[in-house]
Design a protein around this motif. Structure first.
Motif, PDB file in Angstrom:
ATOM      1  N   TRP A  71     -11.546  13.157  -3.041  1.00  0.00           N
ATOM      2  CA  TRP A  71     -10.457  12.207  -3.273  1.00  0.00           C
ATOM      3  C   TRP A  71      -9.147  12.925  -3.557  1.00  0.00           C
ATOM      4  N   SER A  72      -9.233  14.076  -4.184  1.00  0.00           N
ATOM      5  CA  SER A  72      -8.027  14.859  -4.444  1.00  0.00           C
ATOM      6  C   SER A  72      -7.371  15.270  -3.130  1.00  0.00           C
ATOM      7  N   ASP A  73      -8.200  15.672  -2.169  1.00  0.00           N
ATOM      8  CA  ASP A  73      -7.686  16.018  -0.836  1.00  0.00           C
ATOM      9  C   ASP A  73      -7.030  14.806  -0.189  1.00  0.00           C
ATOM     10  N   LEU A  74      -7.691  13.648  -0.336  1.00  0.00           N
ATOM     11  CA  LEU A  74      -7.177  12.420   0.278  1.00  0.00           C
ATOM     12  C   LEU A  74      -5.831  12.027  -0.325  1.00  0.00           C
ATOM     13  N   LYS A  75      -5.730  12.098  -1.643  1.00  0.00           N
ATOM     14  CA  LYS A  75      -4.482  11.717  -2.312  1.00  0.00           C
ATOM     15  C   LYS A  75      -3.313  12.579  -1.847  1.00  0.00           C
ATOM     16  N   LYS A  76      -3.553  13.880  -1.715  1.00  0.00           N
ATOM     17  CA  LYS A  76      -2.493  14.789  -1.274  1.00  0.00           C
ATOM     18  C   LYS A  76      -2.065  14.474   0.157  1.00  0.00           C
ATOM     19  N   ALA A  77      -3.058  14.201   1.005  1.00  0.00           N
ATOM     20  CA  ALA A  77      -2.756  13.907   2.410  1.00  0.00           C
ATOM     21  C   ALA A  77      -1.981  12.602   2.547  1.00  0.00           C
ATOM     22  N   VAL A  78      -2.371  11.593   1.765  1.00  0.00           N
ATOM     23  CA  VAL A  78      -1.683  10.296   1.810  1.00  0.00           C
ATOM     24  C   VAL A  78      -0.261  10.430   1.264  1.00  0.00           C
ATOM     25  N   ALA A  79      -0.101  11.191   0.185  1.00  0.00           N
ATOM     26  CA  ALA A  79       1.227  11.389  -0.406  1.00  0.00           C
ATOM     27  C   ALA A  79       2.171  12.059   0.584  1.00  0.00           C
ATOM     28  N   ALA A  80       1.626  12.970   1.403  1.00  0.00           N
ATOM     29  CA  ALA A  80       2.445  13.672   2.395  1.00  0.00           C
ATOM     30  C   ALA A  80       2.985  12.717   3.461  1.00  0.00           C
ATOM     31  N   GLN A  81       2.295  11.589   3.659  1.00  0.00           N
ATOM     32  CA  GLN A  81       2.733  10.589   4.639  1.00  0.00           C
ATOM     33  C   GLN A  81       3.879   9.730   4.101  1.00  0.00           C
ATOM     34  N   LYS A  82       4.100   9.781   2.787  1.00  0.00           N
ATOM     35  CA  LYS A  82       5.169   9.036   2.108  1.00  0.00           C
ATOM     36  C   LYS A  82       5.133   7.531   2.407  1.00  0.00           C
ATOM     37  N   PRO A  83       4.048   6.855   2.040  1.00  0.00           N
ATOM     38  CA  PRO A  83       3.978   5.401   2.247  1.00  0.00           C
ATOM     39  C   PRO A  83       5.035   4.690   1.404  1.00  0.00           C
ATOM     40  N   SER A  84       5.602   3.634   1.938  1.00  0.00           N
ATOM     41  CA  SER A  84       6.666   2.918   1.224  1.00  0.00           C
ATOM     42  C   SER A  84       6.195   1.597   0.629  1.00  0.00           C
ATOM     43  N   ASN A  85       4.957   1.183   0.954  1.00  0.00           N
ATOM     44  CA  ASN A  85       4.422  -0.052   0.390  1.00  0.00           C
ATOM     45  C   ASN A  85       2.895   0.016   0.371  1.00  0.00           C
ATOM     46  N   ILE A  86       2.273  -0.981  -0.247  1.00  0.00           N
ATOM     47  CA  ILE A  86       0.821  -0.990  -0.402  1.00  0.00           C
ATOM     48  C   ILE A  86       0.099  -1.037   0.944  1.00  0.00           C
ATOM     49  N   THR A  87       0.655  -1.787   1.887  1.00  0.00           N
ATOM     50  CA  THR A  87       0.033  -1.895   3.208  1.00  0.00           C
ATOM     51  C   THR A  87      -0.038  -0.534   3.886  1.00  0.00           C
ATOM     52  N   GLU A  88       1.071   0.215   3.828  1.00  0.00           N
ATOM     53  CA  GLU A  88       1.089   1.555   4.414  1.00  0.00           C
ATOM     54  C   GLU A  88       0.161   2.492   3.650  1.00  0.00           C
ATOM     55  N   LEU A  89       0.119   2.333   2.331  1.00  0.00           N
ATOM     56  CA  LEU A  89      -0.746   3.173   1.506  1.00  0.00           C
ATOM     57  C   LEU A  89      -2.204   3.041   1.940  1.00  0.00           C
ATOM     58  N   GLU A  90      -2.659   1.806   2.131  1.00  0.00           N
ATOM     59  CA  GLU A  90      -4.049   1.574   2.538  1.00  0.00           C
ATOM     60  C   GLU A  90      -4.301   2.088   3.954  1.00  0.00           C
ATOM     61  N   ALA A  91      -3.336   1.862   4.848  1.00  0.00           N
ATOM     62  CA  ALA A  91      -3.486   2.311   6.240  1.00  0.00           C
ATOM     63  C   ALA A  91      -3.567   3.834   6.312  1.00  0.00           C
TER      64      ALA A  91
END
Length: 227
Positions: A169-189
């Motif tokens: 999950w730590s790997d996942l969080k870093k990868a998602v943060a690098a995508q810079k989601p701007s809302n919850i929908t993008e965060l989940e995607a």
């Protein structure tokens, strides 16, 4: 260190021939209860040294130990799961480096459940609200068997809800943060997208680490380990 402690115990016993617990306690800066325990032990066993078989007892049953052996041998057929929170962005987000964090900037978070094995990543599902027993059962019924089929684990596999998932999950969080989601929908995607990208080398390393942990626990028969 062990020899130093034994010498101190012998000195305490010698001093007790002429001094009371209170004075000995001040000399060694040790609680009086400890001094009393050492003296009583000497009076009972005629020694203040550690006795054989007096260490920490195993904290694992023979049945649990057998299960660990089975899991260690079949770690490639083990499905690991976990549920963790993924934030949209928090205090450390670089987009708000020079601002004062407020609710607007926190933006919310998602609780996600996922599973994986050495063979690949299984389902990733959003947990509505706070995880509880009923929601956990629903999540498992909805995702566990489809994930097992997806990972081709066959009929003989082991389910393990383990700390191992934290690293994944730590790997996942870093990868998602690098995508810079701007809302919850993008965060989940982005979470689903990056979950599927976790490399096989990383999964193998995590499973290998878990197997080493199991073997260490088996070796110590349930006592504390270096992991």
């Amino acid at each position: 260190m062990g020899k130093t402690k034994e010498l101190s115990k012998d000195k305490i016993v010698d001093l007790h021939k002429g001094l009371g617990y209170k004075k000995i306690s001040k000399i060694f800066n040790i609680p009086r209860d400890t001094i009393g325990s050492i003296i009583r032990k000497f009076k009972t066993y005629r020694t203040a040294a550690n006795l054989p078989g007096r260490g920490r007892k195993p904290t694992i049953s023979s049945r649990a130990l057998s299960n660990l052996v089975r899991t260690a041998k079949k770690n490639c057929k083990t499905c690991f799961s976990g549920n963790y929170k993924i934030k949209l962005f928090g205090h450390t987000d670089q987009r708000y480096k020079n601002t004062i964090p407020i609710v607007k900037h926190e933006g919310g978070s998602l609780m996600m459940w996922g599973c994986f094995s050495e063979a690949g990543t299984g389902n990733l599902d959003r947990v509505p609200g706070i995880m509880d027993s009923q929601k956990y059962q629903v999540i498992l019924k909805k995702n566990m068997m489809p994930s097992v089929d997806k990972l081709n684990l066959g009929d003989h596999w082991i389910f393990q809800h383990a700390w191992l998932g934290k690293r994944c999950w730590s790997d996942l969080k870093k990868a998602v943060a690098a995508q810079k989601p701007s809302n919850i929908t993008e965060l989940e995607a982005f979470a689903h997208e990056e979950w599927a990208k976790i490399p096989i080398e990383r999964r193998k390393k995590l499973v290998s680490t878990y197997r080493k942990l199991l073997l260490e626990v088996i070796k110590t028969k349930g006592r504390s380990t270096r992991y």
